[in-house]
Design a protein around this motif. Structure first.
Motif, PDB file in Angstrom:
ATOM      1  N   VAL A   1       0.831  -1.201   0.000  1.00 25.85           N
ATOM      2  CA  VAL A   1       0.000   0.000   0.000  1.00 25.85           C
ATOM      3  C   VAL A   1       0.870   1.257   0.000  1.00 25.85           C
ATOM      4  CG1 VAL A   1      -1.753   1.307   1.266  1.00 25.85           C
ATOM      5  CG2 VAL A   1      -1.897  -1.179   1.150  1.00 25.85           C
ATOM      6  N   LEU A   2       2.008   1.201   0.707  1.00 27.60           N
ATOM      7  CA  LEU A   2       2.908   2.349   0.779  1.00 27.60           C
ATOM      8  C   LEU A   2       3.406   2.740  -0.605  1.00 27.60           C
ATOM      9  CD1 LEU A   2       4.467   4.406   2.464  1.00 27.60           C
ATOM     10  CD2 LEU A   2       6.277   2.684   2.746  1.00 27.60           C
ATOM     11  N   ALA A   3       3.712   1.751  -1.450  1.00 29.39           N
ATOM     12  CA  ALA A   3       4.185   2.024  -2.808  1.00 29.39           C
ATOM     13  C   ALA A   3       3.105   2.738  -3.620  1.00 29.39           C
ATOM     14  CB  ALA A   3       4.586   0.719  -3.498  1.00 29.39           C
ATOM     15  N   ALA A   4       1.858   2.274  -3.476  1.00 31.20           N
ATOM     16  CA  ALA A   4       0.737   2.882  -4.206  1.00 31.20           C
ATOM     17  C   ALA A   4       0.489   4.310  -3.731  1.00 31.20           C
ATOM     18  CB  ALA A   4      -0.522   2.038  -4.033  1.00 31.20           C
ATOM     19  N   ILE A   5       0.565   4.523  -2.404  1.00 25.98           N
ATOM     20  CA  ILE A   5       0.367   5.872  -1.852  1.00 25.98           C
ATOM     21  C   ILE A   5       1.481   6.804  -2.335  1.00 25.98           C
ATOM     22  CG2 ILE A   5       0.369   7.244   0.271  1.00 25.98           C
ATOM     23  CD1 ILE A   5      -0.982   4.831   1.645  1.00 25.98           C
ATOM     24  N   ALA A   6       2.727   6.314  -2.317  1.00 26.44           N
ATOM     25  CA  ALA A   6       3.861   7.123  -2.785  1.00 26.44           C
ATOM     26  C   ALA A   6       3.690   7.505  -4.255  1.00 26.44           C
ATOM     27  CB  ALA A   6       5.161   6.343  -2.595  1.00 26.44           C
ATOM     28  N   TYR A   7       3.158   6.576  -5.054  1.00 27.55           N
ATOM     29  CA  TYR A   7       2.903   6.825  -6.481  1.00 27.55           C
ATOM     30  C   TYR A   7       1.900   7.967  -6.646  1.00 27.55           C
ATOM     31  CZ  TYR A   7       1.687   5.707 -11.358  1.00 27.55           C
ATOM     32  OH  TYR A   7       1.461   5.770 -12.711  1.00 27.55           O
ATOM     33  N   VAL A   8       0.833   7.940  -5.838  1.00 28.13           N
ATOM     34  CA  VAL A   8      -0.188   8.990  -5.902  1.00 28.13           C
ATOM     35  C   VAL A   8       0.371  10.332  -5.420  1.00 28.13           C
ATOM     36  CG1 VAL A   8      -2.425   9.760  -4.998  1.00 28.13           C
ATOM     37  CG2 VAL A   8      -2.112   7.382  -5.668  1.00 28.13           C
ATOM     38  N   VAL A   9       1.154  10.301  -4.351  1.00 26.47           N
ATOM     39  CA  VAL A   9       1.763  11.532  -3.834  1.00 26.47           C
ATOM     40  C   VAL A   9       2.666  12.159  -4.897  1.00 26.47           C
ATOM     41  CG1 VAL A   9       3.410  12.466  -2.152  1.00 26.47           C
ATOM     42  CG2 VAL A   9       1.619  10.891  -1.397  1.00 26.47           C
ATOM     43  N   LEU A  10       3.438  11.329  -5.590  1.00 31.21           N
ATOM     44  CA  LEU A  10       4.292  11.830  -6.667  1.00 31.21           C
ATOM     45  C   LEU A  10       3.450  12.478  -7.760  1.00 31.21           C
ATOM     46  CD1 LEU A  10       7.042  12.112  -8.095  1.00 31.21           C
ATOM     47  CD2 LEU A  10       6.640   9.846  -9.087  1.00 31.21           C
ATOM     48  N   PHE A  11       2.348  11.831  -8.117  1.00 31.93           N
ATOM     49  CA  PHE A  11       1.459  12.386  -9.138  1.00 31.93           C
ATOM     50  C   PHE A  11       0.929  13.757  -8.706  1.00 31.93           C
ATOM     51  CE2 PHE A  11      -2.993  13.146 -10.249  1.00 31.93           C
ATOM     52  CZ  PHE A  11      -2.875  13.325 -11.618  1.00 31.93           C
ATOM     53  N   VAL A  12       0.476  13.861  -7.453  1.00 28.73           N
ATOM     54  CA  VAL A  12      -0.078  15.121  -6.942  1.00 28.73           C
ATOM     55  C   VAL A  12       0.991  16.222  -6.967  1.00 28.73           C
ATOM     56  CG1 VAL A  12      -1.012  16.290  -4.900  1.00 28.73           C
ATOM     57  CG2 VAL A  12      -1.871  14.023  -5.544  1.00 28.73           C
ATOM     58  N   LEU A  13       2.215  15.895  -6.554  1.00 28.08           N
ATOM     59  CA  LEU A  13       3.302  16.881  -6.566  1.00 28.08           C
ATOM     60  C   LEU A  13       3.632  17.332  -7.991  1.00 28.08           C
ATOM     61  CD1 LEU A  13       5.691  15.327  -3.880  1.00 28.08           C
ATOM     62  CD2 LEU A  13       4.330  17.424  -3.658  1.00 28.08           C
ATOM     63  N   THR A  14       3.622  16.385  -8.924  1.00 25.64           N
ATOM     64  CA  THR A  14       3.882  16.729 -10.335  1.00 25.64           C
ATOM     65  C   THR A  14       2.769  17.611 -10.876  1.00 25.64           C
ATOM     66  OG1 THR A  14       4.929  14.550 -10.581  1.00 25.64           O
ATOM     67  CG2 THR A  14       4.485  15.782 -12.591  1.00 25.64           C
ATOM     68  N   ASN A  15       1.528  17.253 -10.520  1.00 27.60           N
ATOM     69  CA  ASN A  15       0.370  18.030 -10.978  1.00 27.60           C
ATOM     70  C   ASN A  15       0.404  19.452 -10.405  1.00 27.60           C
ATOM     71  OD1 ASN A  15      -1.921  17.867 -12.660  1.00 27.60           O
ATOM     72  ND2 ASN A  15      -3.266  17.660 -10.915  1.00 27.60           N
ATOM     73  N   LEU A  16       0.734  19.553  -9.127  1.00 26.51           N
ATOM     74  CA  LEU A  16       0.840  20.870  -8.493  1.00 26.51           C
ATOM     75  C   LEU A  16       1.926  21.721  -9.148  1.00 26.51           C
ATOM     76  CD1 LEU A  16       0.477  20.020  -4.695  1.00 26.51           C
ATOM     77  CD2 LEU A  16      -0.983  21.573  -5.996  1.00 26.51           C
ATOM     78  N   SER A  17       3.075  21.105  -9.404  1.00 20.39           N
ATOM     79  CA  SER A  17       4.180  21.855 -10.027  1.00 20.39           C
ATOM     80  C   SER A  17       3.799  22.327 -11.425  1.00 20.39           C
ATOM     81  CB  SER A  17       5.455  21.008 -10.067  1.00 20.39           C
ATOM     82  OG  SER A  17       5.283  19.851 -10.848  1.00 20.39           O
ATOM     83  N   SER A  18       2.995  21.515 -12.128  1.00 20.88           N
ATOM     84  CA  SER A  18       2.510  21.904 -13.462  1.00 20.88           C
ATOM     85  C   SER A  18       1.576  23.110 -13.354  1.00 20.88           C
ATOM     86  CB  SER A  18       1.782  20.725 -14.104  1.00 20.88           C
ATOM     87  OG  SER A  18       1.221  21.095 -15.347  1.00 20.88           O
ATOM     88  N   HIS A  19       0.702  23.098 -12.353  1.00 21.61           N
ATOM     89  CA  HIS A  19      -0.197  24.235 -12.134  1.00 21.61           C
ATOM     90  C   HIS A  19       0.581  25.489 -11.762  1.00 21.61           C
ATOM     91  CE1 HIS A  19      -4.137  22.532 -12.703  1.00 21.61           C
ATOM     92  NE2 HIS A  19      -3.905  21.548 -11.850  1.00 21.61           N
TER      93      HIS A  19
END
Length: 199
Positions: free
Chosen positions: A103-121
């Motif tokens: 589960v930690l790997a999946a959560i880390a994957y989502v956190v990375l996505f959110v950080l990338t999305n935020l940086s794009s915004h």
């Protein structure tokens, strides 16, 4: 100031390398055993998920620079942070592939996505403010939409984390599919971004 063409060319090259590295990291099946083939097929699906997510980020990146001519130091630094986060996708994708039940790997994957999305915004916000500060300050509805959207994201992730205690495999599937669904929704948001830039 940095040339827009140079910045986009550099970004395109980095993203192309990221996708190539991610593809090369796909584990090949060691035998014709059912479990090996199942893991290989799952790996391809996870790669596909990351590939589409990165592809949509690339498309959004192209669009937000389309109508902008001024590239300030602030924008170039924000672009570097965006490239930093997106360059971690091969690593986190590999982690999920190798340990899908974690589960930690999946959560880390989502956190990375959110950080990338935020940086794009943040790149978009920087470009918009550089072009016209008055126009940026008048777009309060976009800021509200941004906050509401990420609040919903947060509750969805927290719900999946709670679900992981009861049905880990289902929770991981939702978490890993989450970036793909949000990325597809970003295509709609793109229309709003371009309309704001062109107003």
């Amino acid at each position: 100031m940095i040339s827009k063409d140079r910045l986009q060319a550099f970004s395109d090259a980095i993203i192309a390398i990221i996708i190539t590295i991610m593809a090369l990291q796909l584990p090949l099946p060691r035998s014709n055993d059912f479990e090996e083939m199942k893991h290989f097929i799952l790996s391809v699906f996870i790669f596909f998920d990351s590939f589409i997510v990165i592809g949509i980020f690339w498309h959004k990146h192209c669009r937000i620079f389309q109508t902008s001519e001024t590239i300030t130091k602030r924008t170039s630094w924000r672009n570097l942070f965006f490239l930093f986060f997106i360059s971690l996708f091969p690593l986190f994708t590999k982690w999920v592939i190798e340990d899908f039940d974690n589960v930690l790997a999946a959560i880390a994957y989502v956190v990375l996505f959110v950080l990338t999305n935020l940086s794009s915004h943040f790149i978009f916000f920087s470009l918009l403010e550089d072009e016209d500060k008055k126009k940026w300050n008048s777009k309060k509805e976009w800021k509200i939409f941004f906050v509401i959207r990420y609040t919903i994201f947060l509750f969805m992730v927290l719900g999946s984390v709670i679900l992981s205690y009861f049905v880990p495999i289902l929770s991981n599937s939702i978490l890993i599919g989450f970036p793909l669904l949000i990325s597809i929704s970003n295509i709609w948001a793109e229309k709003e971004i371009i309309s704001i830039q062109e107003d």
